[in-house]
Design a protein around this motif. Sequence first.
Motif, mmCIF file in Angstrom:
data_model
loop_
_atom_site.group_PDB
_atom_site.id
_atom_site.type_symbol
_atom_site.label_atom_id
_atom_site.label_comp_id
_atom_site.label_asym_id
_atom_site.label_seq_id
_atom_site.Cartn_x
_atom_site.Cartn_y
_atom_site.Cartn_z
ATOM 1 N N GLY A 194 121.796 50.563 77.715
ATOM 2 C CA GLY A 194 120.462 50.195 77.260
ATOM 3 C C GLY A 194 120.490 49.187 76.138
ATOM 4 N N ALA A 195 121.405 49.383 75.181
ATOM 5 C CA ALA A 195 121.508 48.450 74.059
ATOM 6 C C ALA A 195 121.903 47.056 74.534
ATOM 7 N N LYS A 196 122.825 46.983 75.500
ATOM 8 C CA LYS A 196 123.222 45.685 76.045
ATOM 9 C C LYS A 196 122.049 44.976 76.726
ATOM 10 N N ALA A 197 121.115 45.790 77.258
ATOM 11 C CA ALA A 197 119.960 45.236 77.964
ATOM 12 C C ALA A 197 118.742 45.081 77.064
ATOM 13 N N GLY A 198 118.895 45.421 75.763
ATOM 14 C CA GLY A 198 117.818 45.187 74.811
ATOM 15 C C GLY A 198 116.951 46.379 74.478
ATOM 16 N N LEU A 199 117.357 47.598 74.906
ATOM 17 C CA LEU A 199 116.587 48.799 74.588
ATOM 18 C C LEU A 199 117.220 49.525 73.406
ATOM 19 N N THR A 200 116.418 49.903 72.435
ATOM 20 C CA THR A 200 116.928 50.626 71.271
ATOM 21 C C THR A 200 117.043 52.118 71.577
ATOM 22 N N PRO A 201 117.864 52.843 70.808
ATOM 23 C CA PRO A 201 117.913 54.292 70.956
ATOM 24 C C PRO A 201 116.558 54.946 70.742
ATOM 25 N N GLN A 202 115.743 54.358 69.885
ATOM 26 C CA GLN A 202 114.415 54.920 69.625
ATOM 27 C C GLN A 202 113.531 54.849 70.870
ATOM 28 N N VAL A 203 113.593 53.736 71.591
ATOM 29 C CA VAL A 203 112.826 53.610 72.836
ATOM 30 C C VAL A 203 113.366 54.595 73.878
ATOM 31 N N PHE A 204 114.681 54.672 73.989
ATOM 32 C CA PHE A 204 115.322 55.618 74.917
ATOM 33 C C PHE A 204 114.814 57.030 74.639
ATOM 34 N N ASP A 205 114.828 57.428 73.367
ATOM 35 C CA ASP A 205 114.424 58.785 72.993
ATOM 36 C C ASP A 205 112.948 59.022 73.270
ATOM 37 N N SER A 206 112.128 58.007 73.069
ATOM 38 C CA SER A 206 110.682 58.197 73.282
ATOM 39 C C SER A 206 110.361 58.521 74.734
ATOM 40 N N VAL A 207 111.217 58.075 75.640
ATOM 41 C CA VAL A 207 111.006 58.354 77.056
ATOM 42 C C VAL A 207 111.592 59.720 77.448
ATOM 43 N N ILE A 208 112.791 60.024 76.938
ATOM 44 C CA ILE A 208 113.488 61.238 77.364
ATOM 45 C C ILE A 208 112.942 62.490 76.680
ATOM 46 N N ARG A 209 112.697 62.402 75.374
ATOM 47 C CA ARG A 209 112.273 63.592 74.622
ATOM 48 C C ARG A 209 110.927 64.105 75.135
ATOM 49 N N VAL A 281 131.451 65.155 68.615
ATOM 50 C CA VAL A 281 131.051 64.761 69.963
ATOM 51 C C VAL A 281 129.869 63.781 69.998
ATOM 52 N N PRO A 282 128.782 63.961 69.226
ATOM 53 C CA PRO A 282 127.707 62.974 69.307
ATOM 54 C C PRO A 282 128.142 61.565 68.896
ATOM 55 N N MET A 283 129.229 61.473 68.132
ATOM 56 C CA MET A 283 129.736 60.165 67.711
ATOM 57 C C MET A 283 130.449 59.433 68.836
ATOM 58 N N LEU A 284 130.550 60.081 70.002
ATOM 59 C CA LEU A 284 131.049 59.390 71.185
ATOM 60 C C LEU A 284 130.195 58.162 71.479
ATOM 61 N N THR A 285 128.923 58.223 71.105
ATOM 62 C CA THR A 285 128.047 57.061 71.309
ATOM 63 C C THR A 285 128.596 55.829 70.582
ATOM 64 N N ASP A 286 129.127 56.019 69.378
ATOM 65 C CA ASP A 286 129.673 54.888 68.622
ATOM 66 C C ASP A 286 130.936 54.350 69.276
ATOM 67 N N ALA A 287 131.778 55.262 69.784
ATOM 68 C CA ALA A 287 133.026 54.850 70.427
ATOM 69 C C ALA A 287 132.733 54.024 71.688
ATOM 70 N N VAL A 288 131.777 54.477 72.510
ATOM 71 C CA VAL A 288 131.444 53.756 73.738
ATOM 72 C C VAL A 288 130.777 52.427 73.404
ATOM 73 N N ALA A 289 129.911 52.427 72.372
ATOM 74 C CA ALA A 289 129.308 51.166 71.950
ATOM 75 C C ALA A 289 130.369 50.175 71.485
ATOM 76 N N GLU A 290 131.329 50.663 70.719
ATOM 77 C CA GLU A 290 132.401 49.807 70.220
ATOM 78 C C GLU A 290 133.201 49.204 71.358
ATOM 79 N N LEU A 291 133.497 49.990 72.393
ATOM 80 C CA LEU A 291 134.222 49.482 73.558
ATOM 81 C C LEU A 291 133.428 48.419 74.299
ATOM 82 N N ASN A 292 132.110 48.451 74.123
ATOM 83 C CA ASN A 292 131.249 47.466 74.762
ATOM 84 C C ASN A 292 130.856 46.307 73.838
ATOM 85 N N GLY A 293 131.481 46.297 72.651
ATOM 86 C CA GLY A 293 131.241 45.190 71.724
ATOM 87 C C GLY A 293 129.916 45.214 71.019
#
Length: 295
Positions: A194-209, A281-293
């Motif tokens: 989502g971040a690569k495509a221009g969506l913020t975590p806040q937008v993601f959460d607003s849909v899922i929560r 475990v929630p910090m896996l998000t940072d690791a995957v983001a880092e791998l994606n630059g």
Amino acid sequence: MVKERIGFIGVGLMGHGMAANIVGKGWPLTVMGHRNREPVEDLKARGASEAATPRELAEQSDIVILCVTGSPEVQGILQGPDGLAAAGKPLLVVDCSTSDPSVTMRLAAELAPAGITLIDAPLSRTPADAQAGTLDVMVGGDPDAVARARPVIDAFAGRVMHTGPTGTGHTMKLLNNFLSLGYAAIYAEALALGAKAGLTPQVFDSVIRGGRMDCGFYQTFFKWVLDRDPNAHKFAIRNGLKDMTYLASLANSVGSSNPVGAAVRNSFALAVGTGHGDDYVPMLTDAVAELNGIK
């Protein structure tokens, strides 16, 4: 009624709260310390005693609870040169670790002739639930042994499920962790995409929560994603990798394919391999983001 004497090895993130509930609810408690002295000193201040070795702890206990990393640690505590079995006395041992079910069943068979009964009682939920006494516990063992252990388990549990004979608790725990760690891997990858495509975590959460894909694990996970709360879910990524490795072993032992499990394990292996093993475990998000630059 005289309460049985309880021994506890592994007073870390989960074990400290569990042991505090045991001693706080009236059981005579002996603990064995590790590197971090703070939880041991706290428990001693609450009335617990301390033993220097598993053998010494066994000599002072009727029931011993283990809450350590996994099967190698459990085996060392039970069968090491100064282990629980070296005390030469009957014991009921309750393994609350996340262990390999095949190892659990083998140890139970090996220890039974010495009068040591091993049951497995792995945990679900968080250190905050351990402190509150509201953990979920999956118990595998003979019904009589489970009934004997049940009052002690109830001291730190909100829900207790008897899953069947010894080993089934650890099997169910691996399946439970497969679900939660699978969600973690999916969340991390979805957020990065989502971040690569221009969506913020806040937008993601607003849909899922609040929608159909919301759940308690999602809400805990996103306390880190949105609020950067390091205490949201204090479970190390390297322990997630360990559990997914145990799951792969379980799948191999029963002849079951697990392609999704392999993918989840790979996500955690990549995180550990890039230096994130001690992150939670929630910090896996940072690791995957880092791998994606991205951040």
